[in-house]
Design an enzyme around this catalytic site. Structure first.
Site, mmCIF file in Angstrom:
data_model
loop_
_atom_site.group_PDB
_atom_site.id
_atom_site.type_symbol
_atom_site.label_atom_id
_atom_site.label_comp_id
_atom_site.label_asym_id
_atom_site.label_seq_id
_atom_site.Cartn_x
_atom_site.Cartn_y
_atom_site.Cartn_z
ATOM 1 N N ALA A 56 0.865 -1.185 0.000
ATOM 2 C CA ALA A 56 0.000 0.000 0.000
ATOM 3 C C ALA A 56 0.899 1.231 0.000
ATOM 4 C CB ALA A 56 -0.899 -0.002 1.227
ATOM 5 N N VAL A 82 4.657 -1.160 3.114
ATOM 6 C CA VAL A 82 4.454 0.238 2.733
ATOM 7 C C VAL A 82 5.285 0.570 1.496
ATOM 8 C CG1 VAL A 82 4.521 2.638 3.478
ATOM 9 C CG2 VAL A 82 4.051 0.829 5.151
ATOM 10 N N LYS A 83 4.618 1.012 0.446
ATOM 11 C CA LYS A 83 5.306 1.411 -0.784
ATOM 12 C C LYS A 83 5.773 2.857 -0.657
ATOM 13 C CE LYS A 83 3.966 0.124 -4.941
ATOM 14 N NZ LYS A 83 3.109 -0.074 -6.134
ATOM 15 N N ILE A 84 7.060 3.050 -0.933
ATOM 16 C CA ILE A 84 7.678 4.368 -0.833
ATOM 17 C C ILE A 84 8.404 4.658 -2.144
ATOM 18 C CG2 ILE A 84 9.281 5.812 0.455
ATOM 19 C CD1 ILE A 84 7.138 4.852 2.292
#
Length: 215
Positions: A56, A82-84
């Protein structure tokens, strides 16, 4: 190579999950926006279906806001990654989250150097966008090959996700090169499943059996 689906559509994810080969899901703000539901609710719904990593993405562009979003996303479910995006603020965020034990997927990777920096910052996954590289008349598969080679030589444990997959050839090439994961849109998964000779074989066996039974 593990198979993820690149989707936020619950029906698509359910259909593919029932086939038994799905190991995870990646999403992005564009995919979630198409569902016209709350962002967090979509992520929770996906996590309720698939027992594997669910990526996400944060929406902010500065470190403080990324950190705030990342902690909220990670708190939605233990399987959330967590997509960064790989940028200066993103790398700072990846490093901090790694220190907190929060898994990250470094996204929007368009060079091997970006992938290396993200991995060294502590990213759990890196996602080279091979299809988008193809879109600007370069070879996305060559980028993937470079990243795999660098990670193997450096004994880097960060997993490589072949992303922005556009067709079955991308999936085959990614597997042959040794990508850990390929995240694939629903329509491409369906293309991979289908083969005209398989369908013809099913139809022929049925015809032959019915002919034998009726004679």
């Amino acid at each position: 190579m593990l198979i993820f689906i690149d989707s936020a559509n619950i029906e698509e994810i359910k259909e593919i999950h029932e086939m038994g080969f799905l190991s995870g899901v990646t999403t992005n703000p564009t995919l979630v926006a198409k569902e016209k539901k709350g962002y967090h609710q979509v992520i929770r719904d996906i996590c309720a279906i698939v027992d594997g990593p669910v990526s996400a993405e944060v929406l902010s562009g500065d470190y403080c806001s990324m950190m705030e979003e990342a902690k909220i996303l990670a708190g939605l479910h233990p399987n959330v990654v967590v997509k960064i995006p790989v940028c200066s603020e993103g790398l700072k965020t990846v490093a901090k989250l790694a220190g907190l034990g929060i898994k990250t997927n470094a996204t929007l990777v368009f060079s091997a150097n970006q992938a290396l920096l993200a991995a060294r910052a502590g990213a759990s996954y890196v996602s080279p966008f091979i299809g988008r590289i193809d879109d600007v008349s370069h070879e996305g598969i060559n980028l993937l090959a470079d990243i795999i080679s660098i990670f193997q030589q450096g004994k880097i444990k960060t997993q490589i996700i072949s992303a922005s997959v556009r067709h079955p050839g991308h999936v085959l090439a990614s597997s042959k090169l040794g990508a850990h994961i390929s995240t694939i849109p629903f329509n491409v998964i369906k293309q991979i499943i289908f083969h005209p000779q398989t369908e013809e074989g099913i139809a022929r066996f049925k015809r032959d059996w019915e002919a034998a039974v009726n004679n």
